[in-house]
Design an enzyme around this catalytic site. Structure first.
Site, short mmCIF file in Angstrom:
data_model
loop_
_atom_site.label_atom_id
_atom_site.label_comp_id
_atom_site.label_asym_id
_atom_site.label_seq_id
_atom_site.Cartn_x
_atom_site.Cartn_y
_atom_site.Cartn_z
N ASN A 9 -2.32 -2.40 8.89
CA ASN A 9 -3.33 -1.96 8.11
C ASN A 9 -4.38 -2.93 7.84
OD1 ASN A 9 -4.87 -0.30 6.32
ND2 ASN A 9 -3.41 -0.55 4.75
N LYS A 11 -7.27 -2.54 6.49
CA LYS A 11 -7.93 -2.12 5.30
C LYS A 11 -9.45 -2.29 5.46
CE LYS A 11 -4.02 -3.60 2.71
NZ LYS A 11 -3.49 -3.80 1.24
N HIS A 98 -2.09 5.93 0.71
CA HIS A 98 -1.95 4.71 0.52
C HIS A 98 -2.16 4.40 -0.83
CE1 HIS A 98 -2.60 0.32 0.51
NE2 HIS A 98 -1.95 0.34 1.74
N GLU A 100 -3.70 2.36 -2.45
CA GLU A 100 -5.25 2.02 -2.86
C GLU A 100 -5.97 3.33 -2.70
OE1 GLU A 100 -6.01 -0.91 0.28
OE2 GLU A 100 -4.10 -2.28 -0.89
N GLU A 170 6.13 1.55 0.36
CA GLU A 170 5.37 0.71 -0.05
C GLU A 170 5.20 0.57 -1.75
OE1 GLU A 170 2.35 -0.54 3.22
OE2 GLU A 170 1.46 0.97 1.94
N GLY A 176 -0.15 -6.68 -1.29
CA GLY A 176 -1.07 -7.89 -1.40
C GLY A 176 -0.93 -8.65 -2.46
N SER A 216 3.70 -7.09 1.19
CA SER A 216 3.78 -8.73 1.51
C SER A 216 4.61 -8.83 2.64
CB SER A 216 3.98 -9.31 0.07
OG SER A 216 2.97 -9.14 -0.53
C1 PEP Z 1 -0.71 -2.35 3.09
O1 PEP Z 1 -1.75 -2.32 2.49
O2 PEP Z 1 -0.33 -1.39 3.53
C2 PEP Z 1 0.29 -3.66 2.72
C3 PEP Z 1 1.53 -3.73 3.03
O3 PEP Z 1 -0.53 -4.89 2.28
P1 PEP Z 1 0.07 -6.21 2.48
O4 PEP Z 1 0.90 -6.45 3.60
O5 PEP Z 1 -1.07 -7.11 2.38
O6 PEP Z 1 0.94 -6.30 1.13
#
Ligand code: PEP
Length: 253
Positions: A9, A11, A98, A100, A170, A176, A216
């Site tokens: 992803n 972003k 997601h 976000e 998630e 993040g 992460s």
């Molecule tokens: C994401 O935004 O879907 C995600 C998993 O981000 P990160 O790996 O940076 O935590």
């Protein structure tokens, strides 16, 4: 057969040329990759979709995803991009739900459910994200939160439509932040999600659906997470922007 997936992803990152270079680096580092049970998906900004879909046409097991689609199909909705437009670029997947999009852009479970239907109608496979916030886990509400998210997203779908979806668990507190769910925490929730899918759509759909972990996940922790029986791969944010790291994650599948 349950497919194992590494999904990137990106972003809001990568200019057009940076994105094309990153996709080319990933393709080159993968070399002669051919494994029918594995897929690699890059979820890019809209501007990259067609360019990268063209590069991936020549490669095996590589796919492109959008990170969102419009609630509308066409008309006077300035700035929107519909599911059908995304499909017309050669992209085959779209991330929906997601955290976000939920938390920054105010997308509700009902809006996400509608987008899932539009994506499926356009021939896209949704990568549906679910997961609890930290306070919800601290109050031991995480299973109920994820159950509600799944219930609203999937309730009007046929078992066949459910089988076209990829789920990404998630936990919001892990995205993040550098805080990763432990393999046991991920496994516990993935097993729960699979049992919920069995209730909504049937045992065979539950057995074959791919459930990815996101939050992460990186080149160091991917292999222990992916070793869990109900973790079928990962949705990777930050670590997917460095080709070598992403390839290590792919090799951890
Ligand atoms: C994401 O935004 O879907 C995600 C998993 O981000 P990160 O790996 O940076 O935590």
């Amino acid at each position: 057969m349950r497919i194992r997936i590494a999904a990137a992803n990106w972003k809001l990152n990568q200019s057009y040329s940076e994105g094309i270079n990153l996709a080319n680096s990933i393709t080159n580092l993968l070399g002669n990759f051919s494994d029918e049970s594995t897929k690699i998906i890059l979820a890019t900004p809209f501007i990259h979709l067609h360019g990268i879909a063209e590069i991936f046409k020549r490669a095996f097991g590589l796919h492109v995803a959008a990170q969102n689609c419009s609630l509308y199909t066409s008309g006077a909705f300035t700035g929107e991009v519909s599911a059908e437009m995304i499909r017309s670029t050669g992209a085959e997947y779209v991330i929906l739900g997601h955290s976000e999009r939920r938390n920054i852009f105010g997308e509700t479970d009902e809006m996400i459910a509608q987008k899932i239907k539009l994506a499926l109608a356009a021939g896209l496979n949704p990568i549906f994200c679910c997961g609890e916030k930290l306070e919800e886990r601290n109050q031991s509400h995480h299973f109920q939160v994820v159950r509600n998210q799944l219930m609203i997203a999937l309730k009007d779908l046929t078992p066949q439509q459910v089988s076209e979806i990829v789920i990404a668990y998630e936990p919001v507190w892990a995205i993040g932040t550098g805080l990763t769910a432990t393999p046991d925490e991920a496994q516990e929730m993935h097993k729960f999600i699979r049992s919920e899918i069995a209730t909504f759509a049937g045992a065979s759909q539950a057995e074959s659906i791919s459930i990815l972990y996101g939050g992460s996940c990186n080149a160091k922790n991917a292999s222990t997470l992916f070793a869990m029986p109900d973790v079928d791969g990962g949705l990777i944010g930050g670590a997917s922007l460095i080709a070598e790291d992403f390839i290590k994650i792919v090799h951890s599948l």
